[in-house]
Design a protein around this motif. Structure first.
Motif, PDB file in Angstrom:
ATOM      1  N   ASN A 194       0.833  -1.201   0.000  1.00 59.90           N
ATOM      2  CA  ASN A 194       0.000   0.000   0.000  1.00 59.90           C
ATOM      3  C   ASN A 194       0.869   1.253   0.000  1.00 59.90           C
ATOM      4  O   ASN A 194       2.067   1.214   0.213  1.00 59.90           O
ATOM      5  N   MET A 195       0.177   2.369  -0.219  1.00 59.57           N
ATOM      6  CA  MET A 195       0.821   3.661  -0.230  1.00 59.57           C
ATOM      7  C   MET A 195       1.331   3.977   1.181  1.00 59.57           C
ATOM      8  O   MET A 195       0.754   3.534   2.169  1.00 59.57           O
ATOM      9  N   ILE A 218      -4.363  12.909   2.032  1.00 65.57           N
ATOM     10  CA  ILE A 218      -4.429  12.243   0.728  1.00 65.57           C
ATOM     11  C   ILE A 218      -4.509  10.726   0.904  1.00 65.57           C
ATOM     12  O   ILE A 218      -5.270  10.045   0.214  1.00 65.57           O
ATOM     13  N   LEU A 240      -8.030   9.831   1.697  1.00 62.04           N
ATOM     14  CA  LEU A 240      -8.865   9.840   0.481  1.00 62.04           C
ATOM     15  C   LEU A 240      -8.644   8.561  -0.320  1.00 62.04           C
ATOM     16  O   LEU A 240      -9.595   7.940  -0.814  1.00 62.04           O
ATOM     17  N   HIS A 241      -7.375   8.194  -0.443  1.00 61.18           N
ATOM     18  CA  HIS A 241      -7.014   6.977  -1.180  1.00 61.18           C
ATOM     19  C   HIS A 241      -7.700   5.755  -0.558  1.00 61.18           C
ATOM     20  O   HIS A 241      -8.294   4.935  -1.261  1.00 61.18           O
ATOM     21  N   ILE A 259     -11.673   5.890  -1.172  1.00 60.79           N
ATOM     22  CA  ILE A 259     -12.123   5.479  -2.501  1.00 60.79           C
ATOM     23  C   ILE A 259     -11.833   3.996  -2.717  1.00 60.79           C
ATOM     24  O   ILE A 259     -12.596   3.280  -3.357  1.00 60.79           O
ATOM     25  N   PHE A 260     -10.730   3.520  -2.110  1.00 58.41           N
ATOM     26  CA  PHE A 260     -10.420   2.093  -2.217  1.00 58.41           C
ATOM     27  C   PHE A 260     -11.539   1.248  -1.596  1.00 58.41           C
ATOM     28  O   PHE A 260     -12.038   0.301  -2.216  1.00 58.41           O
ATOM     29  N   CYS A 276     -14.642   1.155  -3.643  1.00 63.12           N
ATOM     30  CA  CYS A 276     -14.490   0.218  -4.758  1.00 63.12           C
ATOM     31  C   CYS A 276     -14.653  -1.223  -4.272  1.00 63.12           C
ATOM     32  O   CYS A 276     -15.265  -2.053  -4.953  1.00 63.12           O
ATOM     33  N   ILE A 305     -18.404  -1.972  -3.709  1.00 64.66           N
ATOM     34  CA  ILE A 305     -19.111  -2.136  -4.986  1.00 64.66           C
ATOM     35  C   ILE A 305     -18.681  -3.445  -5.642  1.00 64.66           C
ATOM     36  O   ILE A 305     -19.502  -4.209  -6.158  1.00 64.66           O
ATOM     37  N   GLY A 306     -17.370  -3.720  -5.581  1.00 64.95           N
ATOM     38  CA  GLY A 306     -16.844  -4.940  -6.195  1.00 64.95           C
ATOM     39  C   GLY A 306     -17.453  -6.189  -5.575  1.00 64.95           C
ATOM     40  O   GLY A 306     -17.867  -7.109  -6.289  1.00 64.95           O
ATOM     41  N   MET A 344     -17.966  11.652  -2.798  1.00 62.73           N
ATOM     42  CA  MET A 344     -16.511  11.449  -2.834  1.00 62.73           C
ATOM     43  C   MET A 344     -15.791  12.713  -3.299  1.00 62.73           C
ATOM     44  O   MET A 344     -14.683  13.036  -2.840  1.00 62.73           O
ATOM     45  N   PHE A 387     -12.115   0.204 -11.459  1.00 62.77           N
ATOM     46  CA  PHE A 387     -11.967   0.682 -10.078  1.00 62.77           C
ATOM     47  C   PHE A 387     -10.681   1.495  -9.919  1.00 62.77           C
ATOM     48  O   PHE A 387     -10.691   2.583  -9.332  1.00 62.77           O
ATOM     49  N   LEU A 422       1.946   1.757  -5.744  1.00 65.24           N
ATOM     50  CA  LEU A 422       1.568   2.444  -4.510  1.00 65.24           C
ATOM     51  C   LEU A 422       2.786   2.621  -3.600  1.00 65.24           C
ATOM     52  O   LEU A 422       2.909   3.625  -2.899  1.00 65.24           O
TER      53      LEU A 422
END
Lengths: 364, 532
Positions: free
Chosen positions: A23-24, A35, A38-39, A42-43, A46, A49-50, A96, B372, B452
């Motif tokens: 990961n970041m 930031i 936020l990352h 949104i992850f 996703c 939803i996935g 978002m 995504f 990342l």
């Protein structure tokens, strides 16, 4: 054969490098953490939803098989469902976009900086100019060529180390003015979440306020030619007192350098120093053996310039050749370094002109 | 797609004045037959896919371990550049044009393309474009080395001399694409069988109609930007040269105004293919036909107002960032609609899993993963961390390889029996599918992680912490690359031998092409079928 051998050796030693970061980095500033959040937000959106979409899909794949006797139904539209799955994603996206816009506004607020530094990209190094102090220097890759060529074992900061890191104070707002001298580069330090393109003819702005002293590493992230992978960014964040001391030291060093330029050097001294300068500043294009790359970068060995008139030779190093990758080195190298590298090129790499020049004779 | 009822009086006995293909090489050089031209496009694309793939394997071999082992950095940059250009312009686009050539006349009940001679011309200039491009590898200074996005001034003032040949090649490719697009639009608008209204057209035809308009809109922009480069390099202008008062960022605006619609040019026909295949193997009509058409149209329209999301770090004004972030996020809505529709088509269907369906299902899952990561990239503040890292590489390879390429493979397996008259060898098809599926994920999934963690793209050597995932990706790339030999074997075997295919081929298949015998005769629908 030796190539195959080094390759085989490097294979054996591979497990020693284990690092499975997926990961970041959260980073070390308030903005980088914003930031990062936020990352992650949104992850996870996703992911949810996935799971829903793939869940229905795999359920269908297992449940409605012809081999299990499934018979297909005949419906093929449903306005309500279609409106719902258009509207809900739209709402999620707007939700978002609001925090994202707020973060962007923070990133763009470069006002009220305590320290201002101009960052200029060169093929393939960075130049740092402190606008309020008389400090101006270049930052080059420090990893030895032997490590890149697999002739020496790689140190932990392989390709992420420089000779002169950028030094900034902790807990101060530092504003960067980012531009380029040749092609487009991009200045990135992941832990600061600062990435900005360095574009010739433009000055971009960015800023950082780091809480903890430390060393933070990044790289150029815009393809800028052959050595794009070899122009790291290293930032050393110092506590305020240490930073002040460093600024004072830099000024002292500058004075000492000026004295150096009026000294007399022997030819051997110049050649010895010139070899180091050549490796750092010239070998990327003209190659460590001086042979160049045919069609792209001319050879130094046997070159009409490096074996011809001394003044022409000095001129091309000092002022560069416009429209080519040969840049002007007058800002990058001291008079001593220029005298040394000129002498080295004329008397090594297969050349033996036999003359040499004193730093005091270099007109910048 | 609406159910198609057809009167089909004349398939078996063609007019005696119609003759079969000419003999020898002349058949291929002078042909105006849409099936021949379609085959040539597909074979050409397969060759380019193997050449571009070999370059990818050179890249992955170099990146298997830290340090420089096999190639020097300048050649590495030539490989990344040529790999991108060849895959985009040589492999994916011609493959879709080939499929369009074969299938559109058969799907709309037309005897051939509307402009058959131009069809021949638009194919035959392509091999020359790529010969010119590939020959630059052997020129002094080497091939283009500035990335497939060829940002100025790296591609102008600082470019190798072969850039002029690259520009010439791009011009030819553009001309070919524009002619192909005109032909497709003319065919679809003028040559549909009586009764086939626009909203009865198969989705593959619909997606191609919209794609063709995108091509006509943006290929001239690409031609414009390379011409500006040519002027800067040879005629002393300064469009992109800051020293002469020009603007390097202008290049990026013009390039991405072409480049973003280009991305959709490479995925919309794939949407069409998947929308044909899933209903066939779910034995259920496509869910939400009309909303599929509207979704494709809105994606195409939106593609013109999102280009600067490729440029979030160039220092745009804040309002620009916000606008392009919002517009980009909007694209997720119609794209989501398409995915939901495919899943709803499967729901309460009667599913079987022949090779085309496997590729289509993998497409839906893996393309959605690429979607995504696309949504993540749209979040401008986060994009400052993702931009130009391997996260982006992972993203666009997920939409292009298991996206566009898988759809092309699915289409090939789906329609191959119609082309050759032989049933598929399902065992070999499934071996190819599973090897590709595993290979593609081992290759591209770890790229999310190294991206990342901070690995920039387009570098020939990297810091040690990226080593493990890079070795993994390289292993996957070789699995994926070599498993394509199975695909080639499958296709060649299918052309040569195989059980005789019926006209219907697949139990659930609907549409005009399945009313024709397998293999489809050289001339079909000389008398238009009646669509009710």
């Amino acid at each position: 054969m030796t190539k195959a051998l080094t390759l085989a050796l490097s294979l054996v030693s591979a497990p020693a490098w284990a690092d499975w970061q997926i990961n970041m980095n959260e980073g070390v500033t308030a903005l980088s953490r914003e930031i990062f959040d936020l990352h992650m937000l949104i992850f996870w959106i996703c992911v949810v939803i996935g799971v829903a979409v793939f869940g229905v899909m795999f359920y269908s794949i297992f449940k409605f098989r012809k081999s299990k006797g499934a018979v297909s139904e005949h419906w093929h539209e449903n306005t309500t469902v279609e409106v719902v799955w258009t509207v809900i994603p739209s709402i999620i996206l707007i939700a978002m976009a609001i925090p994202a816009t707020a973060t962007l506004m923070d990133m763009y607020d470069t006002s009220e900086a305590d320290v201002e530094i101009q960052v200029t990209g060169y093929q393939w190094k960075w130049r740092y100019q402190y606008l309020d102090e008389d400090i101006d220097y270049f930052s080059n890759l420090a990893t030895p060529r032997e490590e890149i060529a697999n002739e020496a074992s790689k140190n932990p900061n392989y390709l992420l180390e420089v000779d002169n890191p950028l030094v900034i104070p902790a807990n101060k707002k530092v504003r960067f003015l980012i531009t380029s001298n040749d092609v487009i580069h991009s200045w990135w330090v992941p832990n600061f979440a600062v990435k900005k393109d360095a574009i010739p003819g433009f000055i971009n702005e960015s800023w950082v306020k780091v809480e903890q002293p430390g060393v933070y590493r990044g790289q150029c992230t815009e393809l800028c030619g052959k050595e794009h992978g070899f122009m790291p960014v290293v930032v050393e964040v110092k506590a305020e007192a240490d930073y002040e001391q460093w600024v004072a030291d830099q000024k002292a060093i500058k004075l000492a350098m000026a004295g150096e330029a009026s000294k007399e050097f022997s030819m051997d001294e110049l050649i010895a120093q010139g070899e180091g300068v050549y490796k750092m500043a010239c070998a990327g294009c003209h190659q460590p053996n001086g042979q160049g790359i045919p069609g792209a970068f001319p050879a130094i060995t046997g070159s009409t310039i490096a074996t011809g008139e001394m003044d022409t030779h000095i001129d091309i190093i000092v002022n560069g050749k416009s429209g080519t990758a040969m840049q002007a080195f007058k800002e990058q190298l001291s008079a001593v370094d220029i005298a040394a590298v000129v002498t080295y090129q004329r008397n090594a790499l297969g050349n033996s002109v036999g003359d040499f020049i004193q730093p005091s004779a270099i007109q910048k | 797609m609406a159910t198609v009822d057809v009167d089909l009086p004349h398939v078996k006995d063609e007019d005696p004045h119609h003759h079969g293909p000419a003999k020898g090489l002349g058949r291929w050089l002078y042909t105006t037959n849409h099936k021949d031209i379609g085959s040539m496009y597909l074979i050409f694309s397969l060759c380019m896919f193997m050449i571009g793939g070999t370059m990818a394997l050179i890249i992955r071999a170099e990146l298997f371990q830290p340090g420089l082992q096999l190639v020097e950095p300048n050649f590495f940059n030539q490989m990344t550049t040529m790999h991108g250009l060849i895959m985009v312009f040589g492999a994916v686009m011609p493959a879709f044009v080939g499929l369009a050539n074969w299938m559109i006349p058969m799907q709309v009940g037309a005897p051939d393309m509307a402009l058959p001679r131009m069809n021949n011309w638009s194919f035959w200039i392509l091999p020359f474009a790529f010969l010119i491009l590939l020959s630059s590898l052997f020129m002094p200074g080497g091939a283009p080395n500035f990335g497939w996005t060829f940002y100025a001034p790296l591609s102008t003032t600082y470019a190798p001399e072969s850039v002029t040949f690259f520009i010439f090649g791009v011009h030819i490719m553009g001309a070919s694409s524009i002619m192909g697009a005109i032909n497709i639009i003319a065919t679809i608008l003028n040559m549909r069988a009586p009764g086939m209204t626009l909203l009865k057209m198969p989705l593959f035809v619909w997606t191609w109609l919209i794609t063709a308009f995108l091509l006509i809109a943006v290929m001239p922009v690409l031609a414009g930007v390379v011409t500006m480069m040519l002027m800067d390099i040879h005629f002393g202008t300064s469009f992109f040269n800051a020293a002469g008062g020009g603007d390097p960022v202008l290049f990026q605006h013009v390039f991405w105004f072409f480049g973003h619609p280009e991305v959709y040019i490479m995925i919309l026909p794939a949407f069409g293919i998947i929308s044909e295949i899933i209903p066939t193997f779910a034995r259920k009509r496509l869910f939400g036909y009309a909303s599929m058409v509207y979704a494709v149209a809105s994606i195409a329209l939106l593609s013109f107002v999102v280009w600067a999301h490729h440029m979030f770090t160039v220092g745009m004004p804040l309002v620009g960032e916000v606008f392009f972030m919002f517009a980009t996020m909007l694209i997720a809505v119609p794209t989501g609609v398409k995915v939901f529709n495919w899943v709803a088509t499967m729901f309460r269907g009667s599913l079987t899993f022949e090779t085309p369906m496997l590729f289509a299902l993998a497409f839906v899952v893996l393309f959605t993963i690429g979607g995504f990561s696309g949504l993540m990239l749209a979040i401008a503040p986060a994009d400052f961390q993702y931009h130009d890292t391997y996260f982006v590489v992972a993203h666009f390879h997920y939409v292009l390889v298991p996206g566009a390429i898988f759809s092309i493979m699915a289409a090939t397996y789906y329609w191959l029996p119609k082309w050759t008259g032989h049933q598929l060898n399902e065992t070999m098809g499934k071996i190819h599918f599973w090897l590709s599926f595993v290979g593609v994920n081992i290759t591209f999934f770890p790229m999310h992680f190294v991206g990342l963690a901070g690995m920039p793209r387009r570098i020939p050597d990297y810091a040690l912490q990226f080593a493990d995932f890079n070795s993994m990706a390289s292993v996957g790339a070789f699995i994926f690359g070599f498993s394509q030999l199975v695909f080639i074997y499958n296709v060649i075997q299918n052309v040569r031998v195989g059980e005789k295919a019926t006209a219907q081929v697949w139990e659930g298949a609907q549409g005009l092409e399945w009313t024709l015998p397998s293999p489809a005769p050289y001339h079909t629908f000389s008398t238009p079928p009646e669509v009710k």
